[in-house]
Enzyme design. Structure first.
Site, PDB file in Angstrom:
ATOM      1  N   LYS A  14       0.837  -1.199   0.000  1.00  0.00           N
ATOM      2  CA  LYS A  14       0.000   0.000   0.000  1.00  0.00           C
ATOM      3  C   LYS A  14       0.869   1.245   0.000  1.00  0.00           C
ATOM      4  O   LYS A  14       0.637   2.192  -0.745  1.00  0.00           O
ATOM      5  CB  LYS A  14      -0.926   0.012   1.228  1.00  0.00           C
ATOM      6  N   ASP A  67      -7.708   2.906   4.627  1.00  0.00           N
ATOM      7  CA  ASP A  67      -8.444   1.662   4.836  1.00  0.00           C
ATOM      8  C   ASP A  67      -9.191   1.336   3.544  1.00  0.00           C
ATOM      9  O   ASP A  67      -9.830   2.205   2.952  1.00  0.00           O
ATOM     10  CB  ASP A  67      -9.417   1.783   6.015  1.00  0.00           C
TER      11      ASP A  67
HETATM   12  P1  ITT Z   1      -3.079  -1.674   7.129  1.00  0.00           P
HETATM   13  O1  ITT Z   1      -2.042  -2.039   8.120  1.00  0.00           O
HETATM   14  O2  ITT Z   1      -2.780  -0.409   6.399  1.00  0.00           O
HETATM   15  O3  ITT Z   1      -4.481  -1.684   7.690  1.00  0.00           O
HETATM   16  P2  ITT Z   1      -4.074  -3.908   5.500  1.00  0.00           P
HETATM   17  O4  ITT Z   1      -3.398  -4.780   4.488  1.00  0.00           O
HETATM   18  O5  ITT Z   1      -4.748  -4.568   6.671  1.00  0.00           O
HETATM   19  O6  ITT Z   1      -3.002  -2.826   5.983  1.00  0.00           O
HETATM   20  P3  ITT Z   1      -6.628  -2.752   4.611  1.00  0.00           P
HETATM   21  O7  ITT Z   1      -7.342  -3.199   5.852  1.00  0.00           O
HETATM   22  O8  ITT Z   1      -6.811  -1.346   4.202  1.00  0.00           O
HETATM   23  O9  ITT Z   1      -5.054  -2.997   4.695  1.00  0.00           O
HETATM   24  O10 ITT Z   1      -6.990  -3.616   3.345  1.00  0.00           O
HETATM   25  C1  ITT Z   1      -8.019  -4.548   3.295  1.00  0.00           C
HETATM   26  C2  ITT Z   1      -7.588  -5.697   2.418  1.00  0.00           C
HETATM   27  O11 ITT Z   1      -7.636  -5.275   1.062  1.00  0.00           O
HETATM   28  C3  ITT Z   1      -6.179  -6.220   2.676  1.00  0.00           C
HETATM   29  O12 ITT Z   1      -6.202  -7.632   2.593  1.00  0.00           O
HETATM   30  C4  ITT Z   1      -5.361  -5.642   1.525  1.00  0.00           C
HETATM   31  O13 ITT Z   1      -4.293  -6.510   1.147  1.00  0.00           O
HETATM   32  C5  ITT Z   1      -6.409  -5.569   0.424  1.00  0.00           C
HETATM   33  N1  ITT Z   1      -6.121  -4.466  -0.508  1.00  0.00           N
HETATM   34  C6  ITT Z   1      -6.158  -3.141  -0.243  1.00  0.00           C
HETATM   35  N2  ITT Z   1      -5.834  -2.432  -1.333  1.00  0.00           N
HETATM   36  C7  ITT Z   1      -5.585  -3.332  -2.303  1.00  0.00           C
HETATM   37  C8  ITT Z   1      -5.195  -3.235  -3.651  1.00  0.00           C
HETATM   38  O14 ITT Z   1      -4.949  -2.065  -4.231  1.00  0.00           O
HETATM   39  N3  ITT Z   1      -5.034  -4.357  -4.342  1.00  0.00           N
HETATM   40  C9  ITT Z   1      -5.255  -5.564  -3.777  1.00  0.00           C
HETATM   41  N4  ITT Z   1      -5.618  -5.747  -2.525  1.00  0.00           N
HETATM   42  C10 ITT Z   1      -5.789  -4.635  -1.785  1.00  0.00           C
END
Ligand code: ITT
Length: 182
Positions: A14, A67
């Site tokens: 991200k 998020d």
């Molecule tokens: P944080 O520590 O920033 O919360 P996270 O990976 O838990 O990291 P999120 O809760 O925002 O991030 O993401 C929700 C899910 O969506 C998580 O499994 C990410 O890998 C996935 N995700 C977010 N953006 C994505 C993208 O651009 N392409 C593919 N998967 C994505």
């Protein structure tokens, strides 16, 4: 580069994408690797607000969190706010088993920024659909999400960072942030 802002996340993918996107606006991001407090809530923007409060408490510097959620129409928006947990537990193959003939979905990105005084929220989403099988070599849900008007998944596209849900929410943030600085 005009500014330095922290980007707090446990997910380096991200940060890498956010950093590339914001460099087009001459905003420089630094990675603040952190497992932030993530409340369970139906609202992605409420989750992001709580996350950015925690991030600012930890860093004491202007900071962004993001998020995201993948909302699948035939599953009434599941996994939505639970996308992170669901990815870790059932993964892309588990999602593919659940999706029926209606494959439409949307990917939502909420950016929350805090300078310790105020919290600003920027939200965006992109419509698309779930592919029939994982395609391409990408992280997270990239191999199964096909954005609207495309034939390839996020993982296969070479221009993801110019069209993604993340690009849209960060562009909104950049306009606000750069206007505020003038
Ligand atoms: P944080 O520590 O920033 O919360 P996270 O990976 O838990 O990291 P999120 O809760 O925002 O991030 O993401 C929700 C899910 O969506 C998580 O499994 C990410 O890998 C996935 N995700 C977010 N953006 C994505 C993208 O651009 N392409 C593919 N998967 C994505």
């Amino acid at each position: 580069m005009s500014s330095n802002i922290l980007f707090a996340s446990s997910n380096k993918n991200k940060f890498d994408e956010a950093s590339k996107i914001l460099s087009n606006f001459k905003i420089n991001l630094e990675f603040f690797k952190s497992d932030l407090i993530e409340i369970q809530d139906d609202s992605i923007s409420d989750i992001a607000s709580q996350k950015v409060k925690d991030a600012f408490n930890k860093s004491q510097k202007p900071i962004i969190v993001e998020d995201d959620g993948l909302f699948i129409d035939s599953l009434n928006g599941f996994p939505g706010p639970y996308s992170s947990f669901i990815f870790k537990t059932i993964g892309n193959n588990g999602i593919l088993e659940l999706v029926s003939s209606n494959r439409t979905a949307k990917f939502v990105s909420v950016i929350a920024y805090s300078d310790g005084k105020n919290i600003e929220i920027f939200e965006s989403s992109i419509k698309g659909k779930i592919s029939d099988k994982p395609r391409g070599d990408g992280w997270g849900y990239d191999p199964i999400f096909i954005p609207e008007n495309q034939n390839q998944t996020y993982a296969e596209l070479t221009n993801k960072n110019q069209i993604s849900h993340r690009y849209e929410s960060l562009s909104k943030f950049a306009s606000w942030f750069l206007n505020r600085q003038e």
